[in-house]
Scaffold this motif. Sequence first.
Motif, PDB file in Angstrom:
ATOM      1  N   ARG A   1       1.008  -1.133   0.046  1.00 16.83           N
ATOM      2  CA  ARG A   1       0.019  -0.111  -0.064  1.00 16.83           C
ATOM      3  C   ARG A   1       0.826   1.148   0.053  1.00 16.83           C
ATOM      4  O   ARG A   1       2.092   1.209   0.473  1.00 16.83           O
ATOM      5  N   GLN A   2       0.442   2.419  -0.580  1.00 18.30           N
ATOM      6  CA  GLN A   2       1.236   3.418  -0.647  1.00 18.30           C
ATOM      7  C   GLN A   2       0.522   4.843  -0.675  1.00 18.30           C
ATOM      8  O   GLN A   2      -0.772   4.887  -1.244  1.00 18.30           O
ATOM      9  N   VAL A   3       1.223   5.890  -0.047  1.00 14.69           N
ATOM     10  CA  VAL A   3       0.635   6.957   0.020  1.00 14.69           C
ATOM     11  C   VAL A   3       1.859   8.075  -0.898  1.00 14.69           C
ATOM     12  O   VAL A   3       2.831   7.882  -0.300  1.00 14.69           O
TER      13      VAL A   3
ATOM     14  N   GLY B   1      -1.899  11.254  -3.565  1.00 12.92           N
ATOM     15  CA  GLY B   1      -2.484  10.096  -4.065  1.00 12.92           C
ATOM     16  C   GLY B   1      -2.202   8.833  -3.176  1.00 12.92           C
ATOM     17  O   GLY B   1      -1.519   8.927  -2.003  1.00 12.92           O
ATOM     18  N   ILE B   2      -3.151   8.027  -3.246  1.00 12.79           N
ATOM     19  CA  ILE B   2      -3.243   6.743  -2.194  1.00 12.79           C
ATOM     20  C   ILE B   2      -3.457   5.743  -3.200  1.00 12.79           C
ATOM     21  O   ILE B   2      -4.238   5.740  -4.173  1.00 12.79           O
ATOM     22  N   ASP B   3      -2.538   4.552  -3.148  1.00  9.02           N
ATOM     23  CA  ASP B   3      -2.597   3.480  -3.829  1.00  9.02           C
ATOM     24  C   ASP B   3      -2.688   2.195  -2.900  1.00  9.02           C
ATOM     25  O   ASP B   3      -1.830   2.123  -2.200  1.00  9.02           O
ATOM     26  N   TRP B   4      -3.647   1.648  -3.066  1.00  8.95           N
ATOM     27  CA  TRP B   4      -4.065   0.617  -2.246  1.00  8.95           C
ATOM     28  C   TRP B   4      -4.109  -0.683  -2.857  1.00  8.95           C
ATOM     29  O   TRP B   4      -4.921  -1.076  -3.732  1.00  8.95           O
ATOM     30  N   LYS B   5      -2.857  -1.339  -3.081  1.00  2.34           N
ATOM     31  CA  LYS B   5      -2.840  -2.544  -3.718  1.00  2.34           C
ATOM     32  C   LYS B   5      -3.432  -2.537  -5.334  1.00  2.34           C
ATOM     33  O   LYS B   5      -3.987  -3.566  -5.892  1.00  2.34           O
TER      34      LYS B   5
ATOM     35  N   ALA C   1      -0.141  16.758 -22.918  1.00  5.00           N
ATOM     36  CA  ALA C   1       0.863  16.120 -22.565  1.00  5.00           C
ATOM     37  C   ALA C   1       0.782  16.200 -20.642  1.00  5.00           C
ATOM     38  O   ALA C   1       0.702  17.642 -20.521  1.00  5.00           O
ATOM     39  N   ASP C   2       0.788  15.223 -19.915  1.00 10.27           N
ATOM     40  CA  ASP C   2       1.066  15.593 -18.599  1.00 10.27           C
ATOM     41  C   ASP C   2       2.322  15.014 -17.921  1.00 10.27           C
ATOM     42  O   ASP C   2       2.481  13.849 -18.524  1.00 10.27           O
ATOM     43  N   ALA C   3       2.864  15.363 -17.090  1.00 12.35           N
ATOM     44  CA  ALA C   3       4.125  14.804 -16.277  1.00 12.35           C
ATOM     45  C   ALA C   3       3.708  14.938 -14.896  1.00 12.35           C
ATOM     46  O   ALA C   3       3.321  15.843 -14.180  1.00 12.35           O
ATOM     47  N   GLN C   4       4.415  14.016 -14.385  1.00 12.77           N
ATOM     48  CA  GLN C   4       3.969  13.746 -12.775  1.00 12.77           C
ATOM     49  C   GLN C   4       5.516  13.311 -12.081  1.00 12.77           C
ATOM     50  O   GLN C   4       6.157  12.291 -12.658  1.00 12.77           O
ATOM     51  N   ILE C   5       5.676  13.807 -10.913  1.00 13.90           N
ATOM     52  CA  ILE C   5       6.731  13.387 -10.158  1.00 13.90           C
ATOM     53  C   ILE C   5       6.212  12.948  -8.681  1.00 13.90           C
ATOM     54  O   ILE C   5       5.605  13.988  -8.140  1.00 13.90           O
ATOM     55  N   ASN C   6       6.123  11.801  -8.229  1.00  9.88           N
ATOM     56  CA  ASN C   6       5.502  11.434  -7.054  1.00  9.88           C
ATOM     57  C   ASN C   6       6.649  11.001  -6.143  1.00  9.88           C
ATOM     58  O   ASN C   6       7.462  10.266  -6.305  1.00  9.88           O
ATOM     59  N   PHE C   7       6.532  11.218  -4.704  1.00  8.82           N
ATOM     60  CA  PHE C   7       7.189  10.808  -3.604  1.00  8.82           C
ATOM     61  C   PHE C   7       6.286   9.827  -2.800  1.00  8.82           C
ATOM     62  O   PHE C   7       5.449  10.676  -2.305  1.00  8.82           O
ATOM     63  N   GLY C   8       6.576   8.522  -2.608  1.00  7.36           N
ATOM     64  CA  GLY C   8       5.583   7.920  -1.770  1.00  7.36           C
ATOM     65  C   GLY C   8       6.279   6.982  -0.905  1.00  7.36           C
ATOM     66  O   GLY C   8       7.392   6.978  -0.514  1.00  7.36           O
ATOM     67  N   TYR C   9       5.322   6.763   0.128  1.00 13.31           N
ATOM     68  CA  TYR C   9       5.499   5.927   1.350  1.00 13.31           C
ATOM     69  C   TYR C   9       4.807   4.591   1.418  1.00 13.31           C
ATOM     70  O   TYR C   9       3.423   4.629   1.217  1.00 13.31           O
ATOM     71  N   ARG C  10       5.475   3.360   1.223  1.00 12.75           N
ATOM     72  CA  ARG C  10       4.414   2.156   1.421  1.00 12.75           C
ATOM     73  C   ARG C  10       4.658   1.796   2.822  1.00 12.75           C
ATOM     74  O   ARG C  10       5.431   1.872   3.743  1.00 12.75           O
ATOM     75  N   PHE C  11       3.263   1.045   3.006  1.00 13.40           N
ATOM     76  CA  PHE C  11       3.089   0.573   4.306  1.00 13.40           C
ATOM     77  C   PHE C  11       2.361  -0.787   4.205  1.00 13.40           C
ATOM     78  O   PHE C  11       1.836  -1.152   3.066  1.00 13.40           O
TER      79      PHE C  11
END
Length: 418
Positions: free
Chosen positions: A92-94, A144-148, A408-418
């Motif tokens: 899981r990631q935020v 952003g929230i990424d749940w599996k 065109a869209d560009a995105q830079i994400n910094f995520g933390y997994r848990f």
Amino acid sequence: MNRLFLTLLLLAFAALNGAAQEVVRDSVSTAADSLALAPVRVMDKITAAPEPKRSYWDHGLGKLLKKVDTMLEEGQLSGIDTAYQTIPKYNRQVYLGAYGYWQNYSNFIPFHFPEVVNQQIPALRDQTYYKINAHTHQMEMELGIDWKGLAIEIPIPIRNNYSASYGLAKNGSVWGFRLRFKNINSVSGQKRFGMHDALIDYVREHPEEAEGLNDLIDYVQDERIESDKHNIKIFFAEGYYVFNHKKFSLSAGLFADMVQKRSAGSLMVYANYYQSRYTMHDVLMADYDFYRTQQLSIGAGYGYNYSLMGGRLLFHVSAVPMISLYSHLVHRAKFNTEADRNEYESWYPEGPKFYDPSDKGKSRFRVNAFARFAANYSFGRYVLAFFVNYRYYGYSNDRRLHINNQEADAQINFGYRF
């Protein structure tokens, strides 16, 4: 006879006496057993542990969330070769992202003067059009929230009247989808009347009529469209199917919610529904115009993941040409007052009152395109991800109307997994 009767009487008495003794013995035995068990049953009631409380995850909403969690993980692991890809240890990631996009929307809209004007200036018949170009490049922050593999992206407001973009995605090993809505307020634009050059050429050839046409030539010069006069809204839904899903993970390249342990590629099918709505106030002949295009496209392309360090560092590239299966355009022109409408219609005394190539033309076949580049790096529970998407969608009809939308869209994400 008397002796026989006496014998039978003695036997009956003996039997009754034996039965009575047996009953007494059973009663005594039962009572003794009850007395012997009574202390044990009492002790059982005293020493028995209380029934354990039900866990939150065993009923109600908790049970439903647990089922969804299991279903999402099964979708990620379905049919994969774990020598090539797997799920992260923490699945899981935020993440916090900087999201920037560039948008270019152009309309080429032919229109017709009344026939009496066309006869007077024949060149106007084929050279009269509006050409609108609206573009923007903006930046916003997203949470952003990424749940599996199920991800949602929410914009973080930075300033008033700022554009906003919302995203929802589901990424699995075999298939997935992504939804996106954009409301773009800060738009730069230019308007060009195609008749301008035709009028100048006509005046050069007929200088005697210059005095009557100079005011019109000044009116139809190129003009800047202020940002508060137009708006672009975009919605798209895209889905994919990966053929080599056993070894190749498309979601590893986008949200890094899978780990591509070894390099692999795959053919894939992309389907896309794209809708844009361009609204203008006091730009064209009417007080208010909007053009809404709808398009359904499908195509086949290829994607490749180049994996380094066992999947900790990943580069992804994919491209999909698409063809339009369905195209539709709706145009609405409105006037603030009845007087404005009457003034406009006075241009066409012989009728028809309004010629609109938007509604009268038939949609034509178009080729669209989608491409993506992505890179991500994982270190422990942290993920640094970058990706760029490019989309092109066009609409045209047999009345020379053209609408082109590039983004065109560009995105830079910094995520933390848990």
